[in-house]
Design an enzyme around this catalytic site. Structure first.
Site, PDB file in Angstrom:
ATOM      1  N   ASN A  45      59.234  37.168   8.265  1.00  0.00           N
ATOM      2  CA  ASN A  45      59.398  38.124   7.174  1.00  0.00           C
ATOM      3  C   ASN A  45      59.340  37.501   5.785  1.00  0.00           C
ATOM      4  O   ASN A  45      59.132  38.200   4.808  1.00  0.00           O
ATOM      5  CB  ASN A  45      60.714  38.896   7.351  1.00  0.00           C
ATOM      6  CG  ASN A  45      61.902  37.983   7.491  1.00  0.00           C
ATOM      7  OD1 ASN A  45      61.841  36.963   8.172  1.00  0.00           O
ATOM      8  ND2 ASN A  45      62.990  38.320   6.855  1.00  0.00           N
ATOM      9  N   GLN A  73      57.396  42.765  11.567  1.00  0.00           N
ATOM     10  CA  GLN A  73      56.507  42.498  10.433  1.00  0.00           C
ATOM     11  C   GLN A  73      55.032  42.501  10.839  1.00  0.00           C
ATOM     12  O   GLN A  73      54.175  42.225  10.002  1.00  0.00           O
ATOM     13  CB  GLN A  73      56.831  41.119   9.839  1.00  0.00           C
ATOM     14  CG  GLN A  73      58.171  41.045   9.145  1.00  0.00           C
ATOM     15  CD  GLN A  73      58.125  41.626   7.747  1.00  0.00           C
ATOM     16  OE1 GLN A  73      57.072  41.744   7.133  1.00  0.00           O
ATOM     17  NE2 GLN A  73      59.283  41.990   7.231  1.00  0.00           N
ATOM     18  N   ALA A  94      59.600  51.136  12.127  1.00  0.00           N
ATOM     19  CA  ALA A  94      58.594  51.945  11.439  1.00  0.00           C
ATOM     20  C   ALA A  94      58.476  51.596   9.957  1.00  0.00           C
ATOM     21  O   ALA A  94      57.380  51.582   9.398  1.00  0.00           O
ATOM     22  CB  ALA A  94      58.926  53.432  11.583  1.00  0.00           C
ATOM     23  N   HIS A  95      59.607  51.273   9.317  1.00  0.00           N
ATOM     24  CA  HIS A  95      59.577  51.273   7.848  1.00  0.00           C
ATOM     25  C   HIS A  95      58.869  50.066   7.239  1.00  0.00           C
ATOM     26  O   HIS A  95      58.610  50.044   6.047  1.00  0.00           O
ATOM     27  CB  HIS A  95      60.996  51.430   7.270  1.00  0.00           C
ATOM     28  CG  HIS A  95      61.871  50.225   7.371  1.00  0.00           C
ATOM     29  ND1 HIS A  95      62.115  49.395   6.306  1.00  0.00           N
ATOM     30  CD2 HIS A  95      62.564  49.709   8.406  1.00  0.00           C
ATOM     31  CE1 HIS A  95      62.943  48.431   6.684  1.00  0.00           C
ATOM     32  NE2 HIS A  95      63.220  48.597   7.959  1.00  0.00           N
ATOM     33  N   THR A 133      71.069  63.026  21.230  1.00  0.00           N
ATOM     34  CA  THR A 133      69.846  63.776  20.978  1.00  0.00           C
ATOM     35  C   THR A 133      68.913  62.957  20.103  1.00  0.00           C
ATOM     36  O   THR A 133      69.334  62.368  19.111  1.00  0.00           O
ATOM     37  CB  THR A 133      70.188  65.109  20.288  1.00  0.00           C
ATOM     38  OG1 THR A 133      71.133  65.799  21.099  1.00  0.00           O
ATOM     39  CG2 THR A 133      68.944  65.965  20.103  1.00  0.00           C
ATOM     40  N   CYS A 218      69.499  30.128 -10.255  1.00  0.00           N
ATOM     41  CA  CYS A 218      70.583  30.741 -11.031  1.00  0.00           C
ATOM     42  C   CYS A 218      70.985  32.100 -10.480  1.00  0.00           C
ATOM     43  O   CYS A 218      72.154  32.452 -10.461  1.00  0.00           O
ATOM     44  CB  CYS A 218      70.246  30.826 -12.514  1.00  0.00           C
ATOM     45  SG  CYS A 218      69.051  32.068 -12.968  1.00  0.00           S
TER      46      CYS A 218
HETATM   47  C1  LIG Z   1      62.955  44.255   8.808  1.00  0.00           C
HETATM   48  C2  LIG Z   1      63.027  43.341   9.964  1.00  0.00           C
HETATM   49  C3  LIG Z   1      63.920  43.576  10.999  1.00  0.00           C
HETATM   50  C4  LIG Z   1      64.924  44.697  10.966  1.00  0.00           C
HETATM   51  O1  LIG Z   1      64.342  45.943  11.114  1.00  0.00           O
HETATM   52  P1  LIG Z   1      65.152  47.230  10.584  1.00  0.00           P
HETATM   53  O2  LIG Z   1      64.408  48.396  11.105  1.00  0.00           O
HETATM   54  O3  LIG Z   1      65.146  47.147   9.088  1.00  0.00           O
HETATM   55  O4  LIG Z   1      66.538  47.101  11.124  1.00  0.00           O
HETATM   56  C5  LIG Z   1      63.944  42.703  12.058  1.00  0.00           C
HETATM   57  N1  LIG Z   1      63.104  41.651  12.110  1.00  0.00           N
HETATM   58  C6  LIG Z   1      62.206  41.397  11.134  1.00  0.00           C
HETATM   59  C7  LIG Z   1      61.294  40.218  11.247  1.00  0.00           C
HETATM   60  C8  LIG Z   1      62.142  42.223  10.026  1.00  0.00           C
HETATM   61  O5  LIG Z   1      61.259  41.966   9.053  1.00  0.00           O
END
Ligand SMILES: *Cc1c(COP(=O)(O)O)cnc(C)c1O
Length: 279
Positions: A45, A73, A94-95, A133, A218
């Protein structure tokens, strides 16, 4: 990891090579007769390096070690074929691929008879694996973002890579710029570099005209210096004065030119200030 140790497991943490990639011989040597699970990030990441998942899976499988891959990622950035990759478990979210927050998935290889413990108990939905659910809108959002990524990837990645490489070339021309992580085995949109300028921490902390992820000696007070950049062998100052730029689907050439001009100007200002200082 701390949780597994708390439960009594012994956990081996492997350091990467200075390019951010795992050494396969060291990985192999770290597997013990009682090792049950190995877990590796497909794409890191911070520095975006891509591990050789297929080769790591080939080491795990004959030795009966379950192989989990964190692909949060990686979706939409690299092609993922779980069968070809020798992966038993793969976590997805997903995000990071333009989808909604709060939804993810765990791929479980059917033929490997992985026995999972439910994390949520209750009504016994999903064969007892996930009580409660389901959030249909979240699931549809994830499916849709991955569908779009799947169709866009072939054209999106070369375009993103072109923009990233333009930034890279402009910045790498400055001798104070040290790129972190392997540039070959790396997703198209990631650039991460440290600045070899002892006076640059204020500048890094005040980069307001572009959205980058940065740590400066810093801003972090030295406390939260990236463990990833330190694992590559950087000292705390270099690991501390770092900038990560992510080029994505919606960036334009104009923005890349702006970011390059802006950063080069800031770097040159720091160097000029340093040269003005009396010896
Ligand atoms: C963002 C991330 C996660 C966590 O995923 P979330 O859906 O934000 O909890 C885990 N591993 C890696 C490498 C990520 O970049």
């Amino acid at each position: 990891m701390a949780e597994l140790e708390r439960q009594g497991f012994s956990v081996t943490v492997l350091a990467p090579e200075t390019n951010g990639l795992l050494d396969l011989d060291k990985f192999s040597a770290a597997i013990r007769p009682d090792t049950v699970l190995a877990s590796v990030m497909l794409v890191n990441n911070e520095i975006g390096v891509i591990q050789d998942i297929k080769a790591i899976g080939e080491i795990c499988r004959p030795r009966g070690v379950l192989f989990h891959v964190d692909a949060a990622q990686a979706t939409g950035k690299v092609a993922i074929d779980t069968r070809q990759l020798n992966v038993d478990l793969m976590s997805l979210t997903a995000h990071k691929t333009y989808g909604p927050k709060g939804i993810g998935a765990l791929y479980v290889a059917r033929d490997r008879r992985v026995r999972l413990e439910p994390q949520m108990h209750g009504g016994g939905h999903e064969l007892g694996m996930r009580s409660g659910t389901l959030a249909t809108h979240q699931i549809v959002g994830m499916g849709e973002c991955l569908r779009i990524a799947g169709t866009e990837m072939a054209t999106e990645m070369p375009r993103v890579r072109g923009m990233r490489d333009k930034l890279y070339q402009r910045l790498a021309a400055r001798k104070e710029v040290q790129v972190n992580g392997d540039m070959q085995n790396r997703i198209a949109g990631n650039l991460n570099f440290s600045l070899k300028l002892p006076n640059c921490d204020q500048m890094i902390a005040s980069l307001t005209d572009i959205a980058v992820s940065s740590t400066s000696a810093c801003s972090s007070g030295g406390a939260s210096v990236s463990h990833v950049l330190q694992a590559l062998g950087n000292d705390t100052q270099l690991a501390g004065n770092s900038i990560r730029i992510t080029v994505g689907r919606f960036n334009t050439d104009e923005e890349i030119n702006f970011a390059a001009d802006y950063l080069v100007q800031k770097i040159d200002e720091c160097r000029a200030a340093l040269e003005r200082q009396p010896a």
